[in-house]
Design an enzyme around this catalytic site. Structure first.
Site, PDB file in Angstrom:
ATOM      1  N   ASP A 212       0.834  -1.197   0.000  1.00 42.09           N
ATOM      2  CA  ASP A 212       0.000   0.000   0.000  1.00 42.09           C
ATOM      3  C   ASP A 212       0.875   1.257   0.000  1.00 42.09           C
ATOM      4  O   ASP A 212       1.863   1.330   0.728  1.00 42.09           O
ATOM      5  CB  ASP A 212      -0.896  -0.029   1.244  1.00 42.09           C
ATOM      6  CG  ASP A 212      -1.898   1.096   1.279  1.00 42.09           C
ATOM      7  OD1 ASP A 212      -2.768   1.149   0.398  1.00 42.09           O
ATOM      8  OD2 ASP A 212      -1.804   1.931   2.200  1.00 42.09           O
ATOM      9  N   GLU A 280       1.765  -0.142  -4.923  1.00 42.41           N
ATOM     10  CA  GLU A 280       0.803   0.869  -5.356  1.00 42.41           C
ATOM     11  C   GLU A 280       1.504   2.224  -5.374  1.00 42.41           C
ATOM     12  O   GLU A 280       1.908   2.732  -4.332  1.00 42.41           O
ATOM     13  CB  GLU A 280      -0.388   0.928  -4.393  1.00 42.41           C
ATOM     14  CG  GLU A 280      -1.376   2.033  -4.732  1.00 42.41           C
ATOM     15  CD  GLU A 280      -2.273   2.421  -3.570  1.00 42.41           C
ATOM     16  OE1 GLU A 280      -3.406   2.864  -3.815  1.00 42.41           O
ATOM     17  OE2 GLU A 280      -1.835   2.280  -2.400  1.00 42.41           O
TER      18      GLU A 280
END
Length: 548
Positions: A212, A280
């Site tokens: 993330d 990401e």
């Protein structure tokens, strides 16, 4: 935090398994509820793994299931090495791994390393004083002389990225919610603690990670102000247009070069396990460039994805060519992972207002691109964005910016398995988010019984990708747009495949490249050229041909 782990069944070693892989994203709260509390869980995933395996995917990516106060639904972690009771326990995770591996599916989990919950023991200790053992584990700063925050950095969730803490009489950094303080990666002990987290899950049988906000890990140590971003350069791929976050060029709050040092350490931890990671990259201006930096060579991350095809506007043929050529320029030594939908953006069936033919075309297209692919749960069913009423909203992002931005709940509603009750087979109880009525007629059960359903098209397209090494692992060449038609070649040592996609509802004619071509992909609706090589593509039609 408990760092002990038990060995788990693993698949046959294959350090290159991620290259060209098709990864199925599971949002666990909304996938399958096994204990009738209205919230999906790990046992529910175990129950539905045979369905996932039937799609032909190579791996699953499970969004966070760690201990958490759930202020941001698991992306605020209070214990990295335990399962939140709402999702089950560590034995349930072991069952996911064992079942998935038995079905030849690898398991990737979502690691949220840039920040923790403010209820994590690390932060509770850090905020007690300025001189305790974890005092420097988070990003603390004194105020300016006038008491205001140390710089102009903004939070993606709105307002200043700094929050005053009365105990230390300092501000702490939070790039997201106030309840999500940022870890200080300039502190070596923080990096080592996070590498221990990765080791814990790898020892437990995890095959890799989705990382993330990978470009948010490290901040500018000097805390310099971000410069303003001219209006003509602003876009809303990372934050909604109503968010002033788009008014800054985030030179100093993220994207720092020191991040590469940590990523090399993480890769070294993963390497003995044959594990892979997909990062990401959240940056509206430099996403592809950063993707190239983070995936270059063989000592950084294997894959990253940016937000180019998660954007609001439907990509044209010219846009695809532009993005893919830019990847060739800035990430020639890297590897992209493409997605059209995920848990943070409006589902692309609605975002791009796609009729059924267009949904099939885009499904085939993404599975023909150079790179790996992430598919989001329900994408294979063609689920549209659900319309969630304000009183049912759970997402703090949507609540903050309503009604101009309705948040992310519309793409997070429960998976629909069968149409026999209003909960779509997801739960016997009231779900945490309501099931959209229009989703029931798109359920798995109904589509399984319909040979012409989109679900079966996804299975065929995934199988087609796996059957052709040029598509899964090959290079691409001759990227071009002819009107609304995107076309290119996929090439490896064994084969060359020509791919063309009509990205419009208007028929189009053009010529096949020179050479002898054999039509393939009839099961996907591929057009066949005439004897003279002239190709007619109907609305949203594709052409796939193999060089003889």
């Amino acid at each position: 935090m408990t760092l002990s782990a038990i060995p788990a069944q693993t698949l046959a070693p294959n350090g290159d398994w991620w290259r060209g892989a098709v990864i199925y994203q599971i949002y666990p709260r909304s996938f399958q509820d096994s204990n009738s509390d209205g919230i999906g869980d790990l046992r529910g995933i175990v129950q539905r793994l045979p369905y996932i395996a039937s799609l032909g995917v190579d791996a699953i990516w499970i969004s966070p299931f760690f201990m958490s106060p759930m202020k941001d639904f698991g992306y605020d972690v209070s214990d990295y090495c335990d399962v939140d009771p709402m999702f089950g326990n560590l034995a349930d995770f072991d069952a996911v791994v064992e079942t998935a591996h038995r079905l030849d599916v690898r398991v990737m989990i979502d690691l949220v390393l840039s920040h923790t919950s403010d209820q994590h023991p690390w932060f509770e200790t850090s905020r007690e004083s300025r001189d305790n053992e974890k005092a420097n584990w988070y990003v603390w700063s004194d105020p300016k002389p006038d008491g205001t925050p140390p710089n102009n950095w903004l939070s993606i969730f709105g307002g200043s990225a700094w929050h005053w803490d009365a105990r230390r009489e300092q501000y702490y950094l939070h790039n997201f919610l106030v309840a999500q303080p940022d870890l200080n990666f300039h502190e070596p002990a923080v990096q080592e603690a996070l590498l221990d987290v990765a080791r814990f899950w790898l020892n437990r049988g995890c095959d890799g990670f989705r990382l993330d906000t990978i470009n948010f890990y490290i901040h500018d140590a000097q805390l310099r102000d971000n410069p303003p971003l001219p209006p003509e350069k602003r876009n809303a791929t990372i934050a909604p247009s109503v968010n002033p976050y788009n008014h800054q060029e985030h030179l100093y709050s993220k994207n720092q070069p020191e991040n590469l040092v940590f990523l090399r350490k993480l890769r070294a931890v993963m390497e003995p396990f044959g594990a892979a990671a997909v990062g990401e990259v959240g940056d509206a201006q430099r996403g592809l460039e950063i993707m190239g930096q983070y995936t270059a060579g063989d000592d950084l991350m294997q894959m990253c994805y940016a937000f180019e095809f998660l954007a609001k506007d439907q990509p044209t043929a010219d846009r695809f060519v532009s993005v893919l050529k830019q990847v060739d320029e800035v990430a020639a030594d890297g590897w992209a992972c493409w997605a059209f939908s995920n848990h943070d953006v409006m589902r692309h069936a609605t975002r791009w207002d796609l009729p059924p033919g267009a949904q099939r075309m885009y499904a085939t297209l993404i599975l023909c691109l150079r790179g790996s692919v992430c598919l989001y749960q329900g994408e294979e069913l063609g689920l549209p964005e659900a319309d969630v009423a304000f009183e049912d909203l759970q997402d703090p992002y949507g609540i903050e910016f309503w009604p101009e931005f309705k948040g992310r709940d519309g793409c997070r509603t429960p998976m629909v398995w069968e149409p026999s009750n209003q909960n779509g087979g997801f739960s016997m109880s009231r779900p945490w988010l309501p099931v959209a009525t229009e989703h029931l007629n798109l359920s798995v059960a109904l589509q399984e019984d319909d040979p012409g359903a989109l679900l079966h098209h996804y299975r065929k397209a995934i199988a087609f990708r796996h059957a052709h090494s040029a598509l899964s692992r090959g290079d691409h060449a001759d990227l071009a747009a002819t009107g609304d038609v995107l076309h290119f070649k996929r090439i490896d040592r064994a084969e060359t495949i020509f791919c063309a996609f009509n990205l419009s509802d208007t028929p189009s004619d053009f010529d096949l490249p020179e050479g002898d071509w054999e039509p393939i992909g009839s099961e996907l609706g591929s057009a066949i050229a005439s004897a003279d090589g002239r190709l007619h593509l109907g609305p949203w039609q594709i052409c796939l041909a193999q060089k003889i």
